[in-house]
Each structure stands twice: as C-alpha cells, then as structure tokens.
Design an enzyme around this catalytic site. Structure first.
Site, short mmCIF file in Angstrom:
data_model
loop_
_atom_site.label_atom_id
_atom_site.label_comp_id
_atom_site.label_asym_id
_atom_site.label_seq_id
_atom_site.Cartn_x
_atom_site.Cartn_y
_atom_site.Cartn_z
N LYS A 77 -21.39 18.30 19.41
CA LYS A 77 -22.28 17.41 18.66
C LYS A 77 -21.45 16.89 17.48
O LYS A 77 -21.36 17.53 16.44
CB LYS A 77 -23.52 18.16 18.18
CG LYS A 77 -24.57 17.27 17.52
CD LYS A 77 -25.64 18.12 16.86
CE LYS A 77 -26.43 18.94 17.88
NZ LYS A 77 -27.51 19.71 17.21
N CYS A 134 0.82 -1.21 0.00
CA CYS A 134 0.00 0.00 0.00
C CYS A 134 0.86 1.27 0.00
O CYS A 134 0.37 2.36 -0.26
CB CYS A 134 -0.93 0.01 1.20
SG CYS A 134 -2.15 -1.33 1.19
N ILE A 141 -6.62 -27.82 2.85
CA ILE A 141 -6.07 -26.67 2.13
C ILE A 141 -6.90 -25.43 2.48
O ILE A 141 -8.12 -25.41 2.29
CB ILE A 141 -6.08 -26.88 0.60
CG1 ILE A 141 -5.28 -28.14 0.23
CG2 ILE A 141 -5.51 -25.66 -0.11
CD1 ILE A 141 -5.30 -28.47 -1.25
#
Length: 550
Positions: A435, A44, A279
C-alpha cells in the site's frame, strides 16, 4: 531561405530554444547572444561545487561555445550584450563586451531569455562590505569559492531561507563553517506550509545551523563583519550570502515597450509571444499562469524554462504548441532530508479563497521490515467535494521525490483523490510498500470525502482543549512519555470499547494518536456507538512538528 532568429540569453531556456530550432530547420540563421562567458551551465549545481560535492568545475558546463556552435551550427556570441531593441525596424543593438564595438542585427524573430537576477536591497553598509555574495552564475561561484579558500571563514551568514539559501547552508556547514540563517518570514521554504517547514527548522538546528526567523537585516557594519538585524541583534560573520529572491531581468522588455506585470514579469500569451508577436520571452523573466488555477504567477524553475524554449521553437515553425501553465514542482536536499512540493500550498488556497481539505500522513518510505525505511511526512490538499488535487508537500530522508512526482503527474492527468487509491505503482520491499504512500493518501482523503470520518487540524487543537473540549489520546501510555497534548486523556485504542460509558455523549469528542491511523479507528468505533467525533489529522506527529514537546 530560412528565418533569422536572435536569442538573448543562454543557460536553460535560450540554449533549449536554439537546439530545438536547429533540429526543426537546417536553413535558418540562429544567433545566440550571451552577456556572460558561459552559455549553458548547471546553475542548480553551483552550491554543490562550492561545497565540493561536485569536484570538477568542468562538470558544471553543460555546453561550451565551440561544442554548441559546431553541433547545431549556431552563431554563438558570448561576452556580448543586447543593449536595445528597435521593434519597428525588427533589429537589436549589440555591444561586444570584449572590444566595446557596437553594431546592429536584424531579426525575423527575437527570443528573450534573460533570466532573473538576485535581489540586492539598498542596505546601509552593504556597498562597503567586501565579504557579501550572491550566486547566479559561474563567475559568482568562482568568487565565493576563492574567498573561502583564501580567507578560510569560520562563520557565515545566509540571508534568506529559500532553496538556494538552504543548499548553501548545507554546503558551507559541511566545510566546517558555522552557519547562521536569517529569514524575515516565520518559516523557510515558502512553497511549504508552516507545519511542514517546521520539520525543516528542527533539522537545520539539529545540524548545527543557527536559525533566526522573523527578523531582517537593517545594516552592515565594520566592512561586513557585523550585521545589525531589525530586532537590534548583532551577528558576527566572516562572509554573508544574500538569497532573498530573484527579480526578472526585464530592462530590454521595458525599454522597448513590451508589457510587463506589476512584479516585472514579461507578459506572454500561451505561445510565449510578448505583446509584440515577433518577440517571444521564456524562462525566469516571464509571467506564467499557475497550472491549477490559471492565475498569473512568476515561477522561476529550470524545467519549465526548458519546455518553454522548445515550445517557442515549435511555434515559430508552425506547430500549434501552447503552454498550459507552471505547476511549480520543486525539490531540495537539506542536509539529510529531501524537501519537495508541487501545486498550490495552503497559504495560496487561503489567499485565493478557494475551499479545500488538508490531510497529513506519515508512512514509511518502503516496507518497514526491510532495512533503511524512513518516515515521510506528506501533506495533500484537495477540493472538499470533487476531490480535485490542488497540491502536495513532503519531507523525509527517502522516497520523497518519487511521491511528489507521482502527485504532480496525477494533477497533470486530472486525477482526483479517489483515483489515487487505484494508482498501481511498482512494489518490492526495498522500494515501497504494498500500500504505497500515494495509495494511503488517497485512502485517507477519500475516507473524509465519503463521510467516514471528520478531522480537525493541528492549529485548532489548543483552542479546543482550552475551551473544555474532550480530547482522547488512544496511544499506549508508554508512548505519551515522548510528549502529548496538554489536557488530553489517555484511553488506549484496545480499551476504548470498554470505556464508552465514561465518555460524554452530548458533545463532539476529539481523538488523537501518533500519526492518525489509530485515531481513525477510534473515530469509527465511537461513530458506530452514536458519538460525534473528529480525528486529529496527522496525529501527534504533525502537532508536535510545530508545538515541540518540552
């Protein structure tokens, strides 16, 4: 005596499985086979090394062969490839890519972590082009970086507007390269819905990226220096980067008779076992269940791959771990914006014919009186009766990651939109508001479900106005100078009560403001005076993200 476990592929899932296996058992023989030279790297981070945000190449190497081998007592065989699986004999064939030697290894358990490879379509002229790249691993990164340093390209084309494509667009542009981004769909970033992606479109163009949507590549000409698009348009380029998606690396699974889905994803159960119970398969190569709807999906992300690797190790050693599905939480930096999403988007809900309600809000990232507050455009999707949260998307310069992560956690915790109003989050002016935007989203959604207001969406508005509906813009006249919906009438909110007699009473009225708050207040006033009314969700700001003011 312990088990003999062979892991095919490193990076996220395979390396995580190997480390967890060793932490659970010191006696087992653990063999990690990796086709490439690097067994665990920060894939990444590759675009940011190309763009020189990450200066040192060594920073990309999460684990080295000597480091992983010594710390976890692993038999790490890089530059080696598992070429076939003999399921009956419980053995694999391995080719040493350095020497060409071929040999077999038996196993008690086999873990497939082959990842996914970039899709490269058969485009005329592509094979003759030497300036076309994909990005998957360290060698790809080295090739791109060396090409830029040697050829010093002035212009580049990126084909595909997904996360990697947009990250590459930013990193190339910041090196002074003129970037053209070509996307076959009508938007970039598929996890976003169109109106949210439109914010990203505008930002890309503000940053100098030439954006071409709803067009694809028909052919490469002149050794890749000219690209012919499906529309017939010709685009000149010094280098091209293909980022049109990935395909599961499933050759081993298919050739050994393991079940795969129609898109090539290896099918696994909740314990990550394939159709052969000895597997396992993990990471970008597998089919998972969508966490919310439990429908099959392929969602290639690093976080889930790491969790799956750990889960497989637990299951091999008798823990009753099961994978509950992938939520698909994702995030990307696009120049000065952060773009993030979690759960289902509106496109997915429509495709599955699931009833839903959407809201759009545009709160500030923290208290407006404290410097550095930026607006967040946040979309929340939920069930229109139960308030179950289906997903969310957010775009903004600050505070996006926190809000999407909170909503992702809320989904995992089975909270609904009423619960969001009660979520108690940390607050100080530099970080949030009393808020919080999460609470605000809960208030807006619960107001709808509690019957206090009805809303209309941005894509419905033009047809309504053109058919003669009354749309009242309750902003101040000065605000309309930046744009307004054609056909709307302007009655500022503070004047609304004195103008009630001027409004038609035998039809539904529609109200709009800048972001939806004053529209809600207007809707409540009108409702209390006997009018039928709907508020434009997200106000002018959501509408204008798609229908740009002239």
């Amino acid at each position: 005596m312990g088990n003999k476990i062979i892991i095919v592929g490193g990076v996220a899932g395979g390396a995580s499985a190997a480390a967890r296996l060793r932490r659970l058992d010191e006696r087992s023989s653990i063999i990690l086979v990796e086709r490439g030279e690097y067994i665990s790297f920060a894939n990444c981070g590759l675009p940011y090394y190309i763009g020189e945000t990450i200066q040192e190449r060594s920073k990309l190497l999460v684990q080295t062969v000597p480091g992983l081998s010594s710390r976890y007592q692993l038999d790490v065989r890089n530059l080696s490839e598992v070429t076939s699986i003999q399921r009956e004999e419980k053995q694999v064939t391995i080719k040493n890519l350095r020497t060409g030697d071929i040999y077999t290894e038996s196993y008690d358990y086999l873990i497939l972590s082959p990842g996914a490879k970039p899709m490269v379509p058969d485009i005329p002229g592509l094979s003759e082009s030497r300036n076309v790249f994909t990005l998957r691993n360290i060698p790809d990164t080295d090739r791109i970086k060396q090409y830029i340093e040697k050829k010093k390209p002035k212009q580049a084309v990126i084909v595909g507007g997904g996360f990697i494509g947009l990250e590459m667009a930013e990193n190339l542009a910041e090196q002074g390269i003129q970037v053209t981004l070509i996307e076959m769909a009508n938007q970039v970033m598929a996890p976003l819905d169109y109106e949210m992606a439109s914010i990203v479109h505008s930002h890309l163009m503000e940053q100098g990226v030439r954006l071409i949507l709803e067009d694809g590549v028909r052919a490469f000409h002149d050794g890749g220096s000219r690209i012919e698009l499906s529309s017939g348009q010709l685009v000149s380029t010094d280098m091209t980067f293909l980022s049109i998606g990935v395909r599961p690396e499933n050759v081993l699974a298919v050739e050994s008779g393991l079940q795969v889905n129609e898109r090539g994803g290896i099918r696994v159960n909740a314990h990550m076992q394939t159709s052969d119970p000895h597997i396992y398969a993990i990471g970008d190569a597998i089919e998972v269940n969508d966490y919310i709807h439990q429908s099959p999906a392929i969602i290639p992300l690093a976080g889930p791959a790491n969790r799956q690797g750990r889960l497989v190790a637990d299951h091999i050693y008798g823990k009753s771990s099961s994978y509950k599905g992938t939520l698909g939480s994702s995030i990307a930096k696009v120049f000065e914006l952060t773009v993030a999403a979690t759960g289902s988007n509106e496109k997915r809900l429509k495709q599955m014919k699931i009833p839903y309600q959407a809201i759009h809000i545009h709160p500030l990232s923290h208290a407006g009186y404290y410097p550095g507050a930026y607006p967040i455009s946040l979309k929340l999707l939920f069930h229109p009766e139960s308030g179950q949260i289906y997903g969310a998307q957010a775009v903004g310069a600050d505070g996006v990651d926190k809000r999407i992560d909170v909503i992702a956690t809320a989904i995992k915790g089975n909270l609904n939109v009423w619960d969001l109003t009660e979520v108690e989050l940390s607050y100080a002016p530099p970080y949030s508001s009393a808020k919080d935007p999460i609470n605000y989203a809960g208030y807006v959604a619960s107001n709808i479900l509690d019957g206090l207001v009805e809303t209309v969406q941005w894509f419905e508005m033009n047809d309504l106005v053109s058919s003669g509906a009354t749309l009242i813009d309750v902003r101040e006249p000065s605000e309309r100078g930046a744009g307004y919906i054609e056909g709307s009438i302007n009655i500022p909110l503070n004047d609304l009560r004195s103008r009630l007699k001027d409004l038609p009473q035998n039809e539904t009225l529609y109200v709009t403001c800048q972001v939806g708050l004053r529209g809600y207040l207007a809707a409540r006033i009108l409702t209390e005076h006997g009018f039928r009314v709907k508020n434009l969700d997200g106000g002018w700001k959501t509408y204008a993200s798609v229908y740009k003011p002239s």
